[in-house]
Design a protein around this motif. Structure first.
Motif, mmCIF file in Angstrom:
data_model
loop_
_atom_site.group_PDB
_atom_site.id
_atom_site.type_symbol
_atom_site.label_atom_id
_atom_site.label_comp_id
_atom_site.label_asym_id
_atom_site.label_seq_id
_atom_site.Cartn_x
_atom_site.Cartn_y
_atom_site.Cartn_z
ATOM 1 N N THR A 17 0.812 -1.219 0.000
ATOM 2 C CA THR A 17 0.000 0.000 0.000
ATOM 3 C C THR A 17 0.847 1.272 0.000
ATOM 4 O O THR A 17 0.302 2.364 0.140
ATOM 5 C CB THR A 17 -0.921 0.019 1.234
ATOM 6 O OG1 THR A 17 -0.097 -0.019 2.405
ATOM 7 C CG2 THR A 17 -1.897 -1.129 1.235
ATOM 8 N N SER A 18 2.153 1.157 -0.160
ATOM 9 C CA SER A 18 3.035 2.312 -0.038
ATOM 10 C C SER A 18 2.679 3.457 -0.976
ATOM 11 O O SER A 18 2.713 4.613 -0.575
ATOM 12 C CB SER A 18 4.483 1.897 -0.255
ATOM 13 O OG SER A 18 4.907 1.042 0.779
ATOM 14 N N LEU A 19 2.362 3.177 -2.231
ATOM 15 C CA LEU A 19 2.025 4.250 -3.172
ATOM 16 C C LEU A 19 0.722 4.941 -2.795
ATOM 17 O O LEU A 19 0.616 6.162 -2.894
ATOM 18 C CB LEU A 19 1.974 3.729 -4.605
ATOM 19 C CG LEU A 19 3.330 3.403 -5.217
ATOM 20 C CD1 LEU A 19 3.158 2.796 -6.611
ATOM 21 C CD2 LEU A 19 4.217 4.635 -5.280
ATOM 22 N N SER A 20 -0.268 4.195 -2.341
ATOM 23 C CA SER A 20 -1.520 4.837 -1.933
ATOM 24 C C SER A 20 -1.310 5.646 -0.654
ATOM 25 O O SER A 20 -1.912 6.711 -0.487
ATOM 26 C CB SER A 20 -2.643 3.814 -1.771
ATOM 27 O OG SER A 20 -2.336 2.870 -0.778
ATOM 28 N N ASP A 21 -0.435 5.188 0.252
ATOM 29 C CA ASP A 21 -0.088 5.964 1.446
ATOM 30 C C ASP A 21 0.602 7.270 1.048
ATOM 31 O O ASP A 21 0.326 8.329 1.608
ATOM 32 C CB ASP A 21 0.830 5.167 2.369
ATOM 33 C CG ASP A 21 0.143 3.984 3.031
ATOM 34 O OD1 ASP A 21 -1.106 3.903 2.999
ATOM 35 O OD2 ASP A 21 0.867 3.125 3.574
ATOM 36 N N MET A 22 1.499 7.181 0.090
ATOM 37 C CA MET A 22 2.218 8.358 -0.395
ATOM 38 C C MET A 22 1.236 9.363 -1.003
ATOM 39 O O MET A 22 1.291 10.557 -0.711
ATOM 40 C CB MET A 22 3.259 7.937 -1.432
ATOM 41 C CG MET A 22 4.085 9.044 -1.991
ATOM 42 S SD MET A 22 5.316 8.323 -3.129
ATOM 43 C CE MET A 22 5.907 9.803 -3.918
ATOM 44 N N GLN A 23 0.310 8.884 -1.807
ATOM 45 C CA GLN A 23 -0.680 9.748 -2.435
ATOM 46 C C GLN A 23 -1.542 10.440 -1.381
ATOM 47 O O GLN A 23 -1.778 11.651 -1.459
ATOM 48 C CB GLN A 23 -1.563 8.952 -3.390
ATOM 49 C CG GLN A 23 -2.595 9.800 -4.100
ATOM 50 C CD GLN A 23 -3.459 8.972 -5.041
ATOM 51 O OE1 GLN A 23 -3.502 7.745 -4.950
ATOM 52 N NE2 GLN A 23 -4.145 9.625 -5.937
ATOM 53 N N ALA A 24 -2.000 9.710 -0.393
ATOM 54 C CA ALA A 24 -2.836 10.289 0.660
ATOM 55 C C ALA A 24 -2.069 11.366 1.429
ATOM 56 O O ALA A 24 -2.602 12.445 1.712
ATOM 57 C CB ALA A 24 -3.326 9.195 1.607
ATOM 58 N N SER A 25 -0.816 11.090 1.752
ATOM 59 C CA SER A 25 -0.002 12.059 2.480
ATOM 60 C C SER A 25 0.226 13.326 1.657
ATOM 61 O O SER A 25 0.116 14.447 2.173
ATOM 62 C CB SER A 25 1.336 11.423 2.851
ATOM 63 O OG SER A 25 2.138 12.327 3.556
ATOM 64 N N LEU A 26 0.519 13.162 0.370
ATOM 65 C CA LEU A 26 0.741 14.331 -0.487
ATOM 66 C C LEU A 26 -0.540 15.124 -0.693
ATOM 67 O O LEU A 26 -0.507 16.358 -0.765
ATOM 68 C CB LEU A 26 1.352 13.905 -1.818
ATOM 69 C CG LEU A 26 2.782 13.366 -1.728
ATOM 70 C CD1 LEU A 26 3.246 12.862 -3.091
ATOM 71 C CD2 LEU A 26 3.736 14.414 -1.182
ATOM 72 N N ASN A 27 -1.680 14.456 -0.762
ATOM 73 C CA ASN A 27 -2.956 15.168 -0.864
ATOM 74 C C ASN A 27 -3.224 15.998 0.388
ATOM 75 O O ASN A 27 -3.722 17.129 0.298
ATOM 76 C CB ASN A 27 -4.111 14.198 -1.118
ATOM 77 C CG ASN A 27 -4.170 13.757 -2.562
ATOM 78 O OD1 ASN A 27 -3.729 14.454 -3.461
ATOM 79 N ND2 ASN A 27 -4.712 12.572 -2.786
ATOM 80 N N GLU A 28 -2.869 15.459 1.550
ATOM 81 C CA GLU A 28 -3.019 16.220 2.807
ATOM 82 C C GLU A 28 -2.121 17.455 2.796
ATOM 83 O O GLU A 28 -2.551 18.540 3.183
ATOM 84 C CB GLU A 28 -2.672 15.338 4.004
ATOM 85 C CG GLU A 28 -3.703 14.294 4.327
ATOM 86 C CD GLU A 28 -3.285 13.383 5.482
ATOM 87 O OE1 GLU A 28 -2.388 13.782 6.274
ATOM 88 O OE2 GLU A 28 -3.839 12.280 5.581
ATOM 89 N N LYS A 29 -0.871 17.287 2.377
ATOM 90 C CA LYS A 29 0.048 18.424 2.313
ATOM 91 C C LYS A 29 -0.449 19.458 1.302
ATOM 92 O O LYS A 29 -0.373 20.663 1.549
ATOM 93 C CB LYS A 29 1.457 17.963 1.946
ATOM 94 C CG LYS A 29 2.133 17.087 2.987
ATOM 95 C CD LYS A 29 2.364 17.805 4.286
ATOM 96 C CE LYS A 29 3.728 18.430 4.328
ATOM 97 N NZ LYS A 29 4.051 19.010 5.650
ATOM 98 N N GLY A 30 -0.978 18.993 0.165
ATOM 99 C CA GLY A 30 -1.514 19.904 -0.846
ATOM 100 C C GLY A 30 -2.674 20.723 -0.315
ATOM 101 O O GLY A 30 -2.808 21.909 -0.629
ATOM 102 N N ALA A 31 -3.508 20.116 0.509
ATOM 103 C CA ALA A 31 -4.633 20.841 1.109
ATOM 104 C C ALA A 31 -4.138 21.935 2.060
ATOM 105 O O ALA A 31 -4.850 22.910 2.305
ATOM 106 C CB ALA A 31 -5.544 19.867 1.849
ATOM 107 N N ASP A 32 -2.913 21.782 2.569
ATOM 108 C CA ASP A 32 -2.318 22.785 3.446
ATOM 109 C C ASP A 32 -1.470 23.802 2.676
ATOM 110 O O ASP A 32 -0.739 24.591 3.274
ATOM 111 C CB ASP A 32 -1.438 22.106 4.506
ATOM 112 C CG ASP A 32 -2.254 21.375 5.555
ATOM 113 O OD1 ASP A 32 -3.432 21.733 5.765
ATOM 114 O OD2 ASP A 32 -1.710 20.439 6.173
ATOM 115 N N GLY A 33 -1.521 23.739 1.346
ATOM 116 C CA GLY A 33 -0.824 24.721 0.526
ATOM 117 C C GLY A 33 0.547 24.314 0.029
ATOM 118 O O GLY A 33 1.225 25.087 -0.632
#
Length: 64
Positions: A17-33
């Motif tokens: 699940t590493s790639l989906s974890d990476m995507q979720a984390s980057l989406n969270e950071k993107g929401a923070d600008g």
């Protein structure tokens, strides 16, 4: 003049699940600008990815 702050994230590619974890984390950071400016991939022993991010700051040090 625009100013920026930077962050560096590491993502080991050790689980299915590493790639989906990476995507979720980057989406969270993107929401923070945060914006991804570069990704470095280590293919040696399938270690993973290092992601470099930046976001604009406002005068006085507060984030945009």
């Amino acid at each position: 003049m625009k100013t920026f702050e930077y962050d560096i994230l590491s993502f080991p590619m050790t689980r299915k699940t590493s790639l989906s974890d990476m995507q979720a984390s980057l989406n969270e950071k993107g929401a923070d600008g945060w914006e991804v400016v570069s990704i470095s991939t280590s293919e040696f022993a399938n270690i993973g990815h290092t992601v470099f991010l930046k976001r604009e700051t406002t005068p006085g040090g507060a984030t945009a």
